[in-house]
Write a protein that holds these residues in place. Structure first.
Motif, mmCIF file in Angstrom:
data_model
loop_
_atom_site.group_PDB
_atom_site.id
_atom_site.type_symbol
_atom_site.label_atom_id
_atom_site.label_comp_id
_atom_site.label_asym_id
_atom_site.label_seq_id
_atom_site.Cartn_x
_atom_site.Cartn_y
_atom_site.Cartn_z
ATOM 1 N N GLY A 111 70.216 42.485 20.847
ATOM 2 C CA GLY A 111 70.317 43.377 19.700
ATOM 3 C C GLY A 111 70.380 42.586 18.400
ATOM 4 O O GLY A 111 70.819 41.432 18.374
ATOM 5 N N LEU A 112 69.952 43.200 17.317
ATOM 6 C CA LEU A 112 69.971 42.538 16.024
ATOM 7 C C LEU A 112 71.393 42.349 15.517
ATOM 8 O O LEU A 112 71.742 41.289 14.999
ATOM 9 C CB LEU A 112 69.147 43.340 15.012
ATOM 10 N N LEU A 113 72.226 43.352 15.661
ATOM 11 C CA LEU A 113 73.592 43.283 15.149
ATOM 12 C C LEU A 113 74.394 42.127 15.758
ATOM 13 O O LEU A 113 75.054 41.386 15.027
ATOM 14 C CB LEU A 113 74.307 44.617 15.371
ATOM 15 N N PRO A 114 74.359 41.923 17.083
ATOM 16 C CA PRO A 114 75.095 40.786 17.632
ATOM 17 C C PRO A 114 74.600 39.427 17.117
ATOM 18 O O PRO A 114 75.364 38.482 17.042
ATOM 19 C CB PRO A 114 74.872 40.895 19.139
ATOM 20 N N LEU A 115 73.315 39.332 16.749
ATOM 21 C CA LEU A 115 72.813 38.082 16.176
ATOM 22 C C LEU A 115 73.286 37.899 14.742
ATOM 23 O O LEU A 115 73.540 36.781 14.305
ATOM 24 C CB LEU A 115 71.277 38.055 16.202
ATOM 25 N N CYS A 116 73.379 38.995 14.023
ATOM 26 C CA CYS A 116 73.777 38.912 12.610
ATOM 27 C C CYS A 116 75.269 38.645 12.433
ATOM 28 O O CYS A 116 75.668 38.039 11.439
ATOM 29 C CB CYS A 116 73.407 40.195 11.890
ATOM 30 N N THR A 117 76.090 39.084 13.352
ATOM 31 C CA THR A 117 77.536 38.980 13.185
ATOM 32 C C THR A 117 78.013 37.550 12.965
ATOM 33 O O THR A 117 78.702 37.273 11.973
ATOM 34 C CB THR A 117 78.259 39.627 14.382
ATOM 35 N N PRO A 118 77.669 36.560 13.820
ATOM 36 C CA PRO A 118 78.150 35.207 13.535
ATOM 37 C C PRO A 118 77.533 34.615 12.271
ATOM 38 O O PRO A 118 78.195 33.873 11.538
ATOM 39 C CB PRO A 118 77.747 34.387 14.768
ATOM 40 N N ILE A 119 76.292 34.964 11.979
ATOM 41 C CA ILE A 119 75.635 34.430 10.786
ATOM 42 C C ILE A 119 76.330 34.949 9.535
ATOM 43 O O ILE A 119 76.581 34.193 8.585
ATOM 44 C CB ILE A 119 74.132 34.791 10.795
ATOM 45 N N SER A 121 79.388 35.903 9.383
ATOM 46 C CA SER A 121 80.705 35.254 9.353
ATOM 47 C C SER A 121 80.614 33.889 8.679
ATOM 48 O O SER A 121 81.457 33.532 7.850
ATOM 49 C CB SER A 121 81.261 35.091 10.763
ATOM 50 N N TYR A 122 79.577 33.128 9.033
ATOM 51 C CA TYR A 122 79.383 31.824 8.393
ATOM 52 C C TYR A 122 79.137 31.985 6.902
ATOM 53 O O TYR A 122 79.613 31.182 6.093
ATOM 54 C CB TYR A 122 78.217 31.063 9.023
ATOM 55 N N ALA A 123 78.390 33.021 6.514
ATOM 56 C CA ALA A 123 78.137 33.257 5.092
ATOM 57 C C ALA A 123 79.448 33.571 4.369
ATOM 58 O O ALA A 123 79.673 33.085 3.258
ATOM 59 C CB ALA A 123 77.141 34.404 4.919
ATOM 60 N N GLY A 124 80.300 34.357 5.007
ATOM 61 C CA GLY A 124 81.603 34.666 4.417
ATOM 62 C C GLY A 124 82.461 33.422 4.249
ATOM 63 O O GLY A 124 83.115 33.233 3.224
ATOM 64 N N ILE A 125 82.445 32.558 5.248
ATOM 65 C CA ILE A 125 83.198 31.303 5.160
ATOM 66 C C ILE A 125 82.645 30.437 4.036
ATOM 67 O O ILE A 125 83.386 29.838 3.265
ATOM 68 C CB ILE A 125 83.167 30.560 6.512
ATOM 69 N N SER A 126 81.332 30.397 3.918
ATOM 70 C CA SER A 126 80.689 29.603 2.870
ATOM 71 C C SER A 126 81.082 30.116 1.490
ATOM 72 O O SER A 126 81.372 29.332 0.590
ATOM 73 C CB SER A 126 79.174 29.654 3.039
#
Length: 170
Positions: A111-119, A121-126
């Motif tokens: 699914g697209l959503l499970p792929l986007c979730t960690p990405i 998260s990394y953007a939020g950390i950045s």
């Protein structure tokens, strides 16, 4: 250079792990909410690893080409996603690539959503690590950012509504 590649591969593997677990959770939630749960496929994390491995290989190849391009043409400064996308497109063209059929069947399990979730998260950390610089911009940048997010959300919702009505989904 070696440390950079170690970090890249480590992040790719961690992202793939989170995506595979997220994909399982997404499948279970979708199945529980579906009117026809018997038609919803739920894939265990190890069942989508072949597709994730191909994704990682495409990303690594794209990064190698991007690093080479940056070394040869430092003024060009092209984004890595350009090279990664070009490789993914070429590998996915039917009758051109022997991997196209594999990509079609295996990538459909993710699914697209499970792929986007960690990405995301990394953007939020950045963004979080640049918070002091963000604060220096003042209220104006926050206002612009919020209006941009709001406009993007409303625009996406309107487009989705129109397309779903035109296709008879709603």
């Amino acid at each position: 250079m070696e440390g950079k590649w170690f970090t890249r591969i480590k992040i790719l593997l961690i992202t793939a792990l989170f995506a595979s677990i997220g994909n399982l959770i997404n499948g279970l939630v979708t199945k529980s909410r579906s009117a026809t749960p018997e038609k919803v496929m739920v894939y265990m994390p190890w069942q989508i690893w072949p597709a994730l491995a191909l994704m990682i290989a495409i990303i690594i190849l794209g990064l190698i080409i991007a690093d080479f391009a940056k070394a040869k043409f430092p003024k060009a400064d092209l984004p890595n996603i350009l090279f990664i996308s070009a490789i993914a497109i070429l590998v996915g063209i039917p009758n051109l690539s022997p991997l196209a059929g594999f990509m079609k069947t295996e990538f459909a399990k993710i699914g697209l959503l499970p792929l986007c979730t960690p990405i995301l998260s990394y953007a939020g950390i950045s963004i979080g690590k640049d918070l002091p610089a963000f604060k220096k911009q003042g209220v104006a940048i926050v206002t612009v950012a919020l209006l941009t997010f709001l406009g993007t959300y409303i625009g996406s919702a309107v487009i989705a509504e129109i397309v779903l009505k035109l296709t008879g989904q709603i």
